[in-house]
Design a protein around this motif. Structure first.
Motif, PDB file in Angstrom:
ATOM      1  N   PRO A   1       0.880  -1.078   0.094  1.00 24.90           N
ATOM      2  CA  PRO A   1       0.175   0.152   0.274  1.00 24.90           C
ATOM      3  C   PRO A   1       0.179   0.995   0.074  1.00 24.90           C
ATOM      4  N   GLU A   2       1.969   0.969   0.548  1.00 20.13           N
ATOM      5  CA  GLU A   2       3.062   2.410   0.531  1.00 20.13           C
ATOM      6  C   GLU A   2       3.112   3.175  -1.005  1.00 20.13           C
ATOM      7  N   LEU A   3       3.151   2.520  -2.017  1.00 17.33           N
ATOM      8  CA  LEU A   3       2.627   2.296  -3.147  1.00 17.33           C
ATOM      9  C   LEU A   3       1.909   3.392  -3.459  1.00 17.33           C
ATOM     10  N   ASN A   4       0.776   3.237  -3.114  1.00 19.53           N
ATOM     11  CA  ASN A   4      -0.393   4.358  -3.240  1.00 19.53           C
ATOM     12  C   ASN A   4       0.007   5.503  -2.930  1.00 19.53           C
ATOM     13  N   GLN A   5       1.013   5.710  -1.864  1.00 20.11           N
ATOM     14  CA  GLN A   5       1.123   7.080  -0.942  1.00 20.11           C
ATOM     15  C   GLN A   5       2.197   7.950  -1.857  1.00 20.11           C
ATOM     16  N   THR A   6       3.039   6.303  -2.321  1.00 23.67           N
ATOM     17  CA  THR A   6       4.026   7.453  -3.336  1.00 23.67           C
ATOM     18  C   THR A   6       3.090   8.309  -4.646  1.00 23.67           C
ATOM     19  N   LEU A   7       2.251   7.244  -4.987  1.00 25.12           N
ATOM     20  CA  LEU A   7       2.106   7.783  -6.454  1.00 25.12           C
ATOM     21  C   LEU A   7       1.101   9.072  -6.277  1.00 25.12           C
ATOM     22  N   SER A   8       0.818   9.150  -4.360  1.00 24.68           N
ATOM     23  CA  SER A   8      -0.439  10.768  -4.844  1.00 24.68           C
ATOM     24  C   SER A   8       0.562  11.631  -4.602  1.00 24.68           C
ATOM     25  N   GLU A   9       2.045  11.747  -4.124  1.00 20.09           N
ATOM     26  CA  GLU A   9       2.813  12.554  -4.114  1.00 20.09           C
ATOM     27  C   GLU A   9       2.693  13.285  -5.374  1.00 20.09           C
ATOM     28  N   PRO A  10       2.760  15.037  -5.155  1.00 19.39           N
ATOM     29  CA  PRO A  10       2.680  16.078  -6.552  1.00 19.39           C
ATOM     30  C   PRO A  10       3.487  15.506  -7.241  1.00 19.39           C
ATOM     31  N   GLN A  11       4.921  15.461  -7.401  1.00 16.79           N
ATOM     32  CA  GLN A  11       5.778  14.884  -8.763  1.00 16.79           C
ATOM     33  C   GLN A  11       5.214  13.661  -9.044  1.00 16.79           C
ATOM     34  N   PHE A  12       4.577  13.036  -8.848  1.00 18.13           N
ATOM     35  CA  PHE A  12       4.238  12.512  -9.532  1.00 18.13           C
ATOM     36  C   PHE A  12       2.419  11.992 -10.203  1.00 18.13           C
ATOM     37  N   ARG A  13       1.831  13.084 -10.472  1.00 17.96           N
ATOM     38  CA  ARG A  13       0.721  12.990 -10.496  1.00 17.96           C
ATOM     39  C   ARG A  13       0.207  13.385 -12.375  1.00 17.96           C
ATOM     40  N   PRO A  14       1.688  12.964 -13.458  1.00 15.85           N
ATOM     41  CA  PRO A  14       2.030  13.001 -14.704  1.00 15.85           C
ATOM     42  C   PRO A  14       1.730  11.349 -14.570  1.00 15.85           C
ATOM     43  N   LEU A  15       2.620  10.922 -13.352  1.00 12.86           N
ATOM     44  CA  LEU A  15       2.425   9.295 -13.809  1.00 12.86           C
ATOM     45  C   LEU A  15       1.212   8.388 -12.956  1.00 12.86           C
ATOM     46  N   LYS A  16       0.701   9.174 -11.927  1.00  8.60           N
ATOM     47  CA  LYS A  16      -0.310   8.537 -12.377  1.00  8.60           C
ATOM     48  C   LYS A  16      -1.434   8.629 -12.159  1.00  8.60           C
ATOM     49  N   GLN A  17      -1.900   9.957 -13.374  1.00  5.66           N
ATOM     50  CA  GLN A  17      -2.663  10.598 -14.863  1.00  5.66           C
ATOM     51  C   GLN A  17      -2.774   9.344 -16.367  1.00  5.66           C
ATOM     52  N   ARG A  18      -1.495   8.170 -15.935  1.00  7.62           N
ATOM     53  CA  ARG A  18      -1.646   7.270 -16.919  1.00  7.62           C
ATOM     54  C   ARG A  18      -2.053   6.277 -16.587  1.00  7.62           C
ATOM     55  N   ILE A  19      -2.415   5.714 -15.178  1.00  5.38           N
ATOM     56  CA  ILE A  19      -2.618   4.428 -14.515  1.00  5.38           C
ATOM     57  C   ILE A  19      -4.294   4.269 -14.838  1.00  5.38           C
ATOM     58  N   THR A  20      -4.107   3.529 -16.052  1.00  4.89           N
ATOM     59  CA  THR A  20      -4.994   3.148 -16.666  1.00  4.89           C
ATOM     60  C   THR A  20      -6.431   2.329 -15.884  1.00  4.89           C
ATOM     61  N   ILE A  21      -5.375   0.880 -15.059  1.00  8.22           N
ATOM     62  CA  ILE A  21      -6.310  -0.328 -14.493  1.00  8.22           C
ATOM     63  C   ILE A  21      -5.713  -0.044 -12.932  1.00  8.22           C
ATOM     64  N   ARG A  22      -6.348  -0.485 -11.860  1.00 14.35           N
ATOM     65  CA  ARG A  22      -6.030  -0.170 -10.451  1.00 14.35           C
ATOM     66  C   ARG A  22      -6.729  -1.097  -9.953  1.00 14.35           C
ATOM     67  N   TYR A  23      -6.323  -1.923  -9.054  1.00 12.64           N
ATOM     68  CA  TYR A  23      -6.981  -2.923  -8.128  1.00 12.64           C
ATOM     69  C   TYR A  23      -6.053  -3.218  -7.115  1.00 12.64           C
ATOM     70  N   HIS A  24      -6.720  -3.795  -5.528  1.00  8.33           N
ATOM     71  CA  HIS A  24      -5.622  -4.171  -4.131  1.00  8.33           C
ATOM     72  C   HIS A  24      -6.377  -5.053  -3.683  1.00  8.33           C
ATOM     73  N   LEU A  25      -5.597  -5.770  -3.459  1.00 12.14           N
ATOM     74  CA  LEU A  25      -5.422  -7.328  -3.374  1.00 12.14           C
ATOM     75  C   LEU A  25      -6.007  -6.942  -1.123  1.00 12.14           C
ATOM     76  N   ARG A  26      -7.751  -7.591  -1.392  1.00 12.74           N
ATOM     77  CA  ARG A  26      -7.145  -7.946   0.111  1.00 12.74           C
ATOM     78  C   ARG A  26      -7.183  -8.907   0.976  1.00 12.74           C
ATOM     79  N   PRO A  27      -7.279  -8.958   1.637  1.00 13.49           N
ATOM     80  CA  PRO A  27      -6.976 -10.578   2.926  1.00 13.49           C
ATOM     81  C   PRO A  27      -7.900 -11.842   2.033  1.00 13.49           C
ATOM     82  N   LEU A  28      -7.922 -12.444   2.518  1.00 17.90           N
ATOM     83  CA  LEU A  28      -8.559 -13.555   2.639  1.00 17.90           C
ATOM     84  C   LEU A  28      -9.924 -13.423   3.615  1.00 17.90           C
ATOM     85  N   THR A  29     -10.941 -14.205   3.487  1.00 20.08           N
ATOM     86  CA  THR A  29     -12.011 -13.808   4.519  1.00 20.08           C
ATOM     87  C   THR A  29     -11.725 -15.531   5.714  1.00 20.08           C
TER      88      THR A  29
END
Length: 319
Positions: free
Chosen positions: A166-194
């Motif tokens: 999840p720390e990757l999401n925090q990095t991508l949310s930083e202002p300097q990575f706004r151009p990169l974040k805008q290019r993300i076309t597919i995003r998914y978060h894996l949750r643990p098992l029930t």
């Protein structure tokens, strides 16, 4: 050691990401579908996140085993801690780009660009897959973004898949990575098992290991495994493997809550011991540093009292 006792052909709870043992829960099926869609439709930038041990690496290995090598070329980076030159050289080497040895950054970029153009003319897709992407140096993450600028008038020549905690999401949310974040076309978060999925996961792996008895772990044991692991597959594997070893040593055909609790206690003791050992190593360092500081202060006071008083006055004024 316990395979014969329980009738296994293989050990059911190996930590290694073996695609043959992949249990696809609902979220894992969705994540895999997202990745397959990214490859089929040439989606330029995809990001899959999840806590450590949720199965991201296993999922990628499953994906790679299903890829048609004749139409899709992949570079898989499992350890992205490197500098820019090494990073580009690694990509070139993994893609099989001919090289006479280590190249400069500019040479690697030129070789990579020419290779991508050749693949494009042959209608071959090229994907850069980076695991543990949360560990990417920020400058290197910018390098990845710039690589996606390699394109024709209509098509991206290089597609990127990032997998990370999840720390990757925090990095991508930083202002300097706004151009990169805008290019993300597919995003998914894996949750643990029930709890239900944890039960199915254990049963599935026992079956894949060749066991005829799929109820080696009783309900109380499974609930205890879930309580400790919180549905993280890697932790389930660690507890499960240790529980089977303990059950074998006690000649128990059924693994119950008591065995799981015993295993968990042992695991927690090891973890606490590790921290205790680190503390024992850290404490003397602090004490020695403090003593050196005090000795330095005393010498300064004895040899240059005026300077000592001046420094002390400055520290008190800022305090």
């Amino acid at each position: 050691m316990y395979k014969k006792f329980y009738g296994f052909k293989e050990r059911p709870f190996e930590i290694a990401p073996d695609p043959a043992f992949v249990y696809l829960s609902e979220v894992h099926q969705e994540a895999l579908a997202h990745l397959q869609y990214a490859i089929q439709e040439d989606k330029g930038f995809s990001v899959i996140t999840g806590e450590a041990g949720t199965g991201k690496t296993t999922l990628v290995r499953k994906l790679l085993s299903n890829i048609d090598g004749n139409s899709v070329r992949t570079c898989y980076i499992f350890n992205p801690i490197m500098d820019s030159t090494d990073f580009l050289n690694y990509i070139c080497n993994d893609l099989g780009i001919e090289s006479n040895g280590i190249k400069s950054r500019g040479q690697s970029l030129t070789s990579l660009h020419n290779y991508l153009l050749q693949c494009f003319t042959k209608r071959e897709k090229v994907f850069l897959i980076i695991d543990e992407a949360q560990s990417l140096d920020k400058n290197l993450l910018q390098e990845v973004r710039l690589l996606t600028n390699l394109e024709t008038a209509k098509y991206k020549l290089l597609n990127v898949i990032l997998l990370g905690q999840p720390e990757l999401n925090q990095t991508l949310s930083e202002p300097q990575f706004r151009p990169l974040k805008q290019r993300i076309t597919i995003r998914y978060h894996l949750r643990p098992l029930t709890l239900k999925e944890t039960r199915e996961y254990i049963t599935y792996r026992l079956k894949r290991a060749g066991s005829r008895d799929l109820k080696i772990f009783d309900n109380s044991a499974i609930k205890e495994i879930y309580r400790y692991s919180k549905g993280i597959p890697r932790l389930i594997n660690i507890v499960g493997d240790n529980a089977l070893l303990t059950g074998f040593s006690q000649e128990q055909n059924r693994i119950g809550r008591n065995i799981i609790q015993s295993v968990i206690r042992d695991l927690e003791i090891k973890e606490n011991s590790s921290w205790s050992q680190k503390s024992k190593l850290f404490l003397p360092t602090v004490i020695v540093s403090l003593l050196l500081f005090l000795v330095s202060c005393c010498l300064l006071y004895l040899l240059v009292p005026d300077l000592f008083n001046k420094i002390l006055g400055i520290l008190i004024s800022y305090g």
